[in-house]
Design an enzyme around this catalytic site. Structure first.
Site, mmCIF file in Angstrom:
data_model
loop_
_atom_site.group_PDB
_atom_site.id
_atom_site.type_symbol
_atom_site.label_atom_id
_atom_site.label_comp_id
_atom_site.label_asym_id
_atom_site.label_seq_id
_atom_site.Cartn_x
_atom_site.Cartn_y
_atom_site.Cartn_z
ATOM 1 N N ASP A 70 6.218 12.346 47.470
ATOM 2 C CA ASP A 70 5.235 13.402 47.907
ATOM 3 C C ASP A 70 4.399 14.080 46.814
ATOM 4 O O ASP A 70 3.453 14.797 46.856
ATOM 5 C CB ASP A 70 5.874 14.410 48.769
ATOM 6 C CG ASP A 70 6.993 15.350 48.489
ATOM 7 O OD1 ASP A 70 7.200 15.073 47.191
ATOM 8 O OD2 ASP A 70 7.497 16.253 49.085
ATOM 9 N N SER A 71 5.161 13.983 45.405
ATOM 10 C CA SER A 71 4.333 14.584 44.413
ATOM 11 C C SER A 71 2.797 13.854 44.444
ATOM 12 O O SER A 71 2.018 14.468 43.642
ATOM 13 C CB SER A 71 4.936 13.964 42.979
ATOM 14 O OG SER A 71 5.296 12.664 43.038
ATOM 15 N N GLU A 211 17.168 17.919 40.221
ATOM 16 C CA GLU A 211 15.954 18.142 39.482
ATOM 17 C C GLU A 211 15.857 19.671 38.882
ATOM 18 O O GLU A 211 16.414 20.584 39.458
ATOM 19 C CB GLU A 211 14.864 18.235 40.375
ATOM 20 C CG GLU A 211 13.485 18.634 39.904
ATOM 21 C CD GLU A 211 12.230 18.459 40.520
ATOM 22 O OE1 GLU A 211 10.919 18.700 40.065
ATOM 23 O OE2 GLU A 211 12.592 17.717 41.571
#
Length: 295
Positions: A70-71, A211
């Site tokens: 979805d980046s 992350e």
């Protein structure tokens, strides 16, 4: 006079899609194969891709996993965060990626991101959303979040949908986190991350993106999980694999480059060459360099 395209290339009206780098030596990636790589300590490589051509090139370069992330909301659509990305957008780009891989006879494992708001309401909502991406060609879906997602993960896995979880900095909740900041820096938050990682593994997650967490913590979680491969981004070299956003690793970021990013296009002869350099660096553990790319 132009030459006819080689039979080893998939011709299009405007060019060709590359074949896998060594088709005879590469078999389609599967969950058992990824688990085998994890068990034997072979680093897993992952990149994002959002269209047919970049997916085919990444596959030809030897990238094992392609994340339709979805980046894309930020790097393709110009959004300020991933929150505005819709399920229909993710379906469209997942279809583009898988179509490109089919045409180029690619072997990569495709992971589709479940966007914000498509799995938060209930397990049943998550299943409906996951089915959309699986029918678009994804082999696995990814969702963000800790303990509250464990029952959703279990629900999906029990219904035959492989799941990649995501802890640490979770971009869909960036507003609640107060920005893009390193997570797990305190003893309390590190302990919570360790507990949530174990719970997600127990729920059936096969992969876990970590992350922007300290390298030492990410390495500890990686050792703690016996059958869930950790994929790091800004989490040091001790994870089972690495992922980067395509545009970042190609140096296509006009703003300040994140600490964990390396521009593999610098000195590379081509985009494919940059991707091959990324694969080599992850495999030989020269990237990431904990003194440069991690906390």
């Amino acid at each position: 006079m132009s030459q006819a395209p080689s039979e080893s290339l998939s011709a299009t009206a405007y060019g060709t899609l590359p074949p896998a780098s060594t088709p005879s030596a590469r078999k389609p990636l599967s969950l058992p194969r990824l688990r085998e790589m994890h068990a034997h300590g072979e680093k897993i490589t992952m990149l994002t891709a959002y269209d047919a051509t970049f997916a085919a090139v990444a596959d030809a370069a030897g990238v094992e996993c392609i994340l339709v992330g979805d980046s894309l909301g930020m790097v393709c659509q110009g959004l300020s965060s991933t929150v505005g990305v819709t399920l229909e957008t993710m379906r469209y780009h997942t279809e583009c990626v898988t179509r490109g891989l089919r045409r180029s006879q690619g072997v990569a494992w495709v992971i589709g991101d479940l966007p914000f708001g498509t799995y938060h309401e209930s397990k049943e909502q998550a299943l409906r959303s996951a089915v959309v991406l699986m029918q678009a060609g994804a082999h696995m879906v990814k969702l963000e979040g800790g303990g509250w997602t464990t029952e959703t993960v279990r629900f999906l896995v029990e219904r035959g949908i492989p799941v990649c979880a995501h802890l640490g900095l979770t971009p869909q909740t960036v507003h609640a986190l107060g920005g893009y900041r390193v997570q797990g820096k305190t003893d309390e938050s590190a302990a919570l991350l360790r507990r949530e990682a174990s719970a997600l593994q127990d729920a059936g997650a096969s992969m876990l993106v970590l992350e922007m967490v300290p390298a030492a913590l990410a390495a500890e979680v990686t050792q703690q999980l016996t059958h869930c491969a950790t994929i790091g981004i800004g989490a040091g070299s001790g994870t089972a694999g690495q992922v980067l956003v395509l545009h970042d690793m190609l140096g296509m970021n006009l703003g300040k480059m994140a600490r964990f990013v390396h521009n593999f296009m610098d000195g590379a002869p081509s985009v494919r060459g940059a991707m091959e350099a990324y694969v080599r660096a992850v495999k030989n553990v020269s990237f990431p360099d904990n003194s440069v790319h991690a906390w």
